[in-house]
Enzyme design. Structure first.
Site, PDB file in Angstrom:
ATOM      1  N   GLY A  90      -7.608   6.041  -4.836  1.00  0.00           N
ATOM      2  CA  GLY A  90      -7.778   4.694  -4.282  1.00  0.00           C
ATOM      3  C   GLY A  90      -7.032   3.643  -5.091  1.00  0.00           C
ATOM      4  O   GLY A  90      -7.649   2.920  -5.879  1.00  0.00           O
ATOM      5  N   SER A  99      -4.944   8.980   1.172  1.00  0.00           N
ATOM      6  CA  SER A  99      -4.671  10.307   1.731  1.00  0.00           C
ATOM      7  C   SER A  99      -5.905  11.195   1.650  1.00  0.00           C
ATOM      8  O   SER A  99      -6.530  11.310   0.596  1.00  0.00           O
ATOM      9  CB  SER A  99      -3.534  10.986   0.976  1.00  0.00           C
ATOM     10  OG  SER A  99      -2.343  10.293   1.174  1.00  0.00           O
ATOM     11  N   GLU A 141       4.487  12.077 -14.070  1.00  0.00           N
ATOM     12  CA  GLU A 141       4.943  12.521 -12.766  1.00  0.00           C
ATOM     13  C   GLU A 141       6.259  13.254 -12.972  1.00  0.00           C
ATOM     14  O   GLU A 141       7.241  12.677 -13.401  1.00  0.00           O
ATOM     15  CB  GLU A 141       5.133  11.320 -11.847  1.00  0.00           C
ATOM     16  CG  GLU A 141       4.789  11.651 -10.428  1.00  0.00           C
ATOM     17  CD  GLU A 141       4.788  10.401  -9.591  1.00  0.00           C
ATOM     18  OE1 GLU A 141       5.874   9.907  -9.296  1.00  0.00           O
ATOM     19  OE2 GLU A 141       3.690   9.911  -9.272  1.00  0.00           O
ATOM     20  N   SER A 201       8.293   3.079  -3.092  1.00  0.00           N
ATOM     21  CA  SER A 201       9.184   3.142  -1.924  1.00  0.00           C
ATOM     22  C   SER A 201      10.659   3.226  -2.352  1.00  0.00           C
ATOM     23  O   SER A 201      11.011   2.978  -3.512  1.00  0.00           O
ATOM     24  CB  SER A 201       8.971   1.897  -1.051  1.00  0.00           C
ATOM     25  OG  SER A 201       9.439   0.778  -1.754  1.00  0.00           O
ATOM     26  N   GLU A 244      13.075   1.230  -1.731  1.00  0.00           N
ATOM     27  CA  GLU A 244      13.602  -0.052  -2.252  1.00  0.00           C
ATOM     28  C   GLU A 244      13.196  -0.243  -3.717  1.00  0.00           C
ATOM     29  O   GLU A 244      13.984  -0.707  -4.538  1.00  0.00           O
ATOM     30  CB  GLU A 244      13.072  -1.230  -1.418  1.00  0.00           C
ATOM     31  CG  GLU A 244      13.642  -1.316  -0.007  1.00  0.00           C
ATOM     32  CD  GLU A 244      12.932  -0.382   0.978  1.00  0.00           C
ATOM     33  OE1 GLU A 244      11.984   0.331   0.574  1.00  0.00           O
ATOM     34  OE2 GLU A 244      13.344  -0.356   2.142  1.00  0.00           O
TER      35      GLU A 244
HETATM   36  C1  LIG Z   1       1.552   8.830   3.982  1.00  0.00           C
HETATM   37  C2  LIG Z   1       1.100   7.913   2.873  1.00  0.00           C
HETATM   38  C3  LIG Z   1       0.140   8.347   2.002  1.00  0.00           C
HETATM   39  C4  LIG Z   1      -0.327   7.494   0.991  1.00  0.00           C
HETATM   40  N1  LIG Z   1      -1.341   7.934   0.195  1.00  0.00           N
HETATM   41  C5  LIG Z   1      -1.887   7.087  -0.708  1.00  0.00           C
HETATM   42  C6  LIG Z   1      -3.045   7.463  -1.473  1.00  0.00           C
HETATM   43  O1  LIG Z   1      -3.561   8.556  -1.326  1.00  0.00           O
HETATM   44  N2  LIG Z   1      -3.570   6.567  -2.310  1.00  0.00           N
HETATM   45  C7  LIG Z   1      -3.027   5.321  -2.514  1.00  0.00           C
HETATM   46  O2  LIG Z   1      -3.539   4.573  -3.329  1.00  0.00           O
HETATM   47  N3  LIG Z   1      -1.936   4.934  -1.802  1.00  0.00           N
HETATM   48  C8  LIG Z   1      -1.363   5.772  -0.910  1.00  0.00           C
HETATM   49  N4  LIG Z   1      -0.271   5.379  -0.155  1.00  0.00           N
HETATM   50  C9  LIG Z   1       0.213   4.009  -0.314  1.00  0.00           C
HETATM   51  C10 LIG Z   1       1.598   3.909  -0.871  1.00  0.00           C
HETATM   52  O3  LIG Z   1       1.610   4.126  -2.253  1.00  0.00           O
HETATM   53  C11 LIG Z   1       2.107   2.500  -0.473  1.00  0.00           C
HETATM   54  O4  LIG Z   1       2.308   2.534   0.924  1.00  0.00           O
HETATM   55  C12 LIG Z   1       3.379   2.120  -1.176  1.00  0.00           C
HETATM   56  O5  LIG Z   1       3.112   1.859  -2.524  1.00  0.00           O
HETATM   57  C13 LIG Z   1       4.070   0.906  -0.527  1.00  0.00           C
HETATM   58  O6  LIG Z   1       3.183  -0.174  -0.442  1.00  0.00           O
HETATM   59  P1  LIG Z   1       2.919  -0.987   0.932  1.00  0.00           P
HETATM   60  O7  LIG Z   1       2.684   0.032   2.012  1.00  0.00           O
HETATM   61  O8  LIG Z   1       1.845  -1.990   0.654  1.00  0.00           O
HETATM   62  O9  LIG Z   1       4.255  -1.708   1.279  1.00  0.00           O
HETATM   63  P2  LIG Z   1       4.816  -3.109   0.624  1.00  0.00           P
HETATM   64  O10 LIG Z   1       4.654  -3.024  -0.833  1.00  0.00           O
HETATM   65  O11 LIG Z   1       4.171  -4.227   1.357  1.00  0.00           O
HETATM   66  O12 LIG Z   1       6.307  -2.994   1.017  1.00  0.00           O
HETATM   67  C14 LIG Z   1       6.827  -3.238   2.351  1.00  0.00           C
HETATM   68  C15 LIG Z   1       8.347  -3.084   2.265  1.00  0.00           C
HETATM   69  O13 LIG Z   1       8.898  -4.049   1.350  1.00  0.00           O
HETATM   70  C16 LIG Z   1       9.615  -3.397   0.324  1.00  0.00           C
HETATM   71  N5  LIG Z   1       9.410  -4.070  -0.965  1.00  0.00           N
HETATM   72  C17 LIG Z   1       8.232  -4.424  -1.522  1.00  0.00           C
HETATM   73  N6  LIG Z   1       8.427  -5.010  -2.716  1.00  0.00           N
HETATM   74  C18 LIG Z   1       9.769  -5.024  -2.916  1.00  0.00           C
HETATM   75  C19 LIG Z   1      10.603  -5.505  -3.970  1.00  0.00           C
HETATM   76  N7  LIG Z   1      10.094  -6.059  -5.062  1.00  0.00           N
HETATM   77  N8  LIG Z   1      11.948  -5.364  -3.830  1.00  0.00           N
HETATM   78  C20 LIG Z   1      12.483  -4.779  -2.706  1.00  0.00           C
HETATM   79  N9  LIG Z   1      11.743  -4.316  -1.685  1.00  0.00           N
HETATM   80  C21 LIG Z   1      10.414  -4.436  -1.780  1.00  0.00           C
HETATM   81  C22 LIG Z   1       9.044  -2.003   0.273  1.00  0.00           C
HETATM   82  O14 LIG Z   1       9.938  -1.071  -0.293  1.00  0.00           O
HETATM   83  C23 LIG Z   1       8.777  -1.708   1.739  1.00  0.00           C
HETATM   84  O15 LIG Z   1       9.933  -1.297   2.413  1.00  0.00           O
HETATM   85  C24 LIG Z   1       0.231   6.209   0.830  1.00  0.00           C
HETATM   86  C25 LIG Z   1       1.232   5.786   1.724  1.00  0.00           C
HETATM   87  C26 LIG Z   1       1.664   6.623   2.732  1.00  0.00           C
HETATM   88  C27 LIG Z   1       2.727   6.131   3.681  1.00  0.00           C
END
Ligand SMILES: Cc1cc2nc3c(=O)[nH]c(=O)nc-3n(C[C@H](O)[C@H](O)[C@H](O)COP(=O)(O)OP(=O)(O)OC[C@H]3O[C@@H](n4cnc5c(N)ncnc54)[C@H](O)[C@@H]3O)c2cc1C
Length: 394
Positions: A127, A161, A244, A379, A381
């Site tokens: 979480g 997840s 990691e 991600s 980016e």
């Molecule tokens: C299938 C899946 C499983 C997951 N499982 C888990 C889990 O078990 N536990 C958990 O805690 N989390 C989990 N996650 C969460 C995952 O770690 C987040 O989705 C990830 O960290 C991205 O955060 P966000 O979705 O809030 O996107 P945001 O951070 O809001 O980003 C949106 C977009 O903006 C871009 N962006 C954001 N900041 C910047 C920056 N500074 N510079 C350039 N681009 C930027 C991002 O790359 C992305 O394209 C999971 C996600 C997925 C898709």
């Protein structure tokens, strides 16, 4: 630099391969290779086979029931399990939380939490992410307010997840409002089978139920469930991320997808001609294979540096980014060439439908599902930012 595996590591690979050939249940192997979803019971069945061999907890020292493997053994294992079609383990518990407990837990916490992970009794989810706190993790808002010998916890976690299969969640929570937002975050270990914890499913574009929203409302968590000192979670998380490993490259997964793509080309005809004899398909596949080879040797170099204790942490970003993109490209190739045969709707066709060979019914689902690789764990980016700043210094 010698990038070949030593005779000992080659013998280890042979031992792993033999173990997988003889011990991985056939039905699980076949369904994993077809991309089918397995039940939690299937995963537990496999984890018990691994635990019996002492091969469940790769990153743990032997003193706590782990394998004591180094990075090379773990890399070899990752390649071989993917090729063999072995299912995933409870990664949040085994690869993330376990090493944290071993490093920062009290003796009581080690005794209380490590054995049930090895026995597959505690199934954990992670979480961390929240609405508005994914890439910018320090913006998290889940609050834990201390009262006597416990905390009151309130907030929402997102994208968790396999929360639907878990009975415990390890959460990053805000225990104080410091000016530097990283400073007020702590780790809490929270049982999920209690009132106030609600898991709501999120179905992804691949039609899979893997992620969830988890809300925690007025849940009482005893102080002894805090891992590490209050407010220290940020540096503990950096420890976790530094552990990691290079397995994030997914070399084993890409190698298997390439094999699948080759077999797919040999059995699928377009306008009467096998794909494997069509220049466009052959070119795309050959270029992906070349990329895989490049990635593999880059991963070997990183691995050699890691073993020599001089790994540059930022290089892992290159390998993670390219590894995720490569898996996406190979699964997309099969989806695009499969055309309508690979559309997820075919999964709803009656069993045994002769129109769609079962091995082709999952290509689109897999391609959509692989989108997650360049989102979670940092991600694409964010990885590019790290590469630009720390490697290219721009
Ligand atoms: C299938 C899946 C499983 C997951 N499982 C888990 C889990 O078990 N536990 C958990 O805690 N989390 C989990 N996650 C969460 C995952 O770690 C987040 O989705 C990830 O960290 C991205 O955060 P966000 O979705 O809030 O996107 P945001 O951070 O809001 O980003 C949106 C977009 O903006 C871009 N962006 C954001 N900041 C910047 C920056 N500074 N510079 C350039 N681009 C930027 C991002 O790359 C992305 O394209 C999971 C996600 C997925 C898709």
């Amino acid at each position: 630099m010698n990038l070949n595996f030593s005779p000992e590591h080659q013998a280890f690979r042979a031992e792993v391969r033999d173990f997988l050939n003889t011990q991985l249940p056939l039905d699980i192997r076949e369904r994993t290779l077809r991309g089918e979803k397995l039940s939690k019971d299937d995963h537990i069945r496999w984890q018990r086979v691994l635990a019996a061999r002492g091969w469940l907890a790769h990153g743990w020292s032997k003193a706590y029931g782990g394998t004591g493997w180094g990075p090379i053994e773990r890399f070899i294992w990752d390649e071989e399990v993917h090729l063999a079609g072995a299912p995933r383990r409870n990664i949040p518990a085994i690869d993330l939380l376990g090493p944290l407990i071993i490093e920062y837990g009290t003796e009581e916490q080690k005794q209380r939490f490590l054995p049930p992970i090895l026995a597959s009794e505690h199934w954990w989810c992670q979480g961390f992410s929240e609405p508005q706190a994914g890439s910018d993790l320090a913006a998290l808002k889940m609050r834990a307010v201390r009262e006597g010998d416990h905390y009151w916890v309130n907030g929402t976690k997102l994208w968790t997840s396999y929360a639907q299969e878990s009975n415990w969640i390890f959460c990053l929570v805000r225990t104080s409002q410091e000016e530097k937002k990283q400073a007020g975050i702590s780790y809490l270990l929270i049982p999920m089978d209690q009132p106030g914890v609600t898991v709501s499913p999120i179905i992804t574009v691949g039609g899979v139920h893997a992620v969830n929203q988890v809300t925690i409302e007025n849940v009482r968590v005893p102080l002894e469930n805090r891992l590490g000192p209050e407010g220290a979670a940020w540096s503990m998380t950096q420890f976790l991320l530094s552990h990691e490993r290079i397995v994030g490259a997914g070399i084993g997964a890409s190698t298997r997808y390439i094999e699948e793509a080759r077999a797919f080309g040999r059995r699928t005809r377009r306008n009467g001609v096998l794909l494997s004899e069509q220049p466009r398909f052959r070119e795309r596949l050959a270029s992906l294979e070349a990329e895989l080879m490049a990635l593999k040797y880059t991963a070997y170099r990183v691995l050699a540096d890691e073993v020599a204790g001089k790994a540059e942490a930022a290089v892992v970003s290159v390998v993670k980014l390219r590894g995720g993109q490569l898996q996406q490209a190979i699964t997309e190739l099969m989806m695009e060439e499969g055309g309508q045969l690979s559309w997820p709707d075919v999964l709803t066709l009656p069993e045994g439908d002769p129109v769609v060979p079962p091995e082709d019914a999952y290509h689109a689902q897999q391609a959509f599902d692989r989108r997650k690789l360049t989102i979670y764990g940092g991600s694409a980016e964010i990885q590019r930012n790290i590469i630009a700043k720390r490697i290219l210094r721009v």
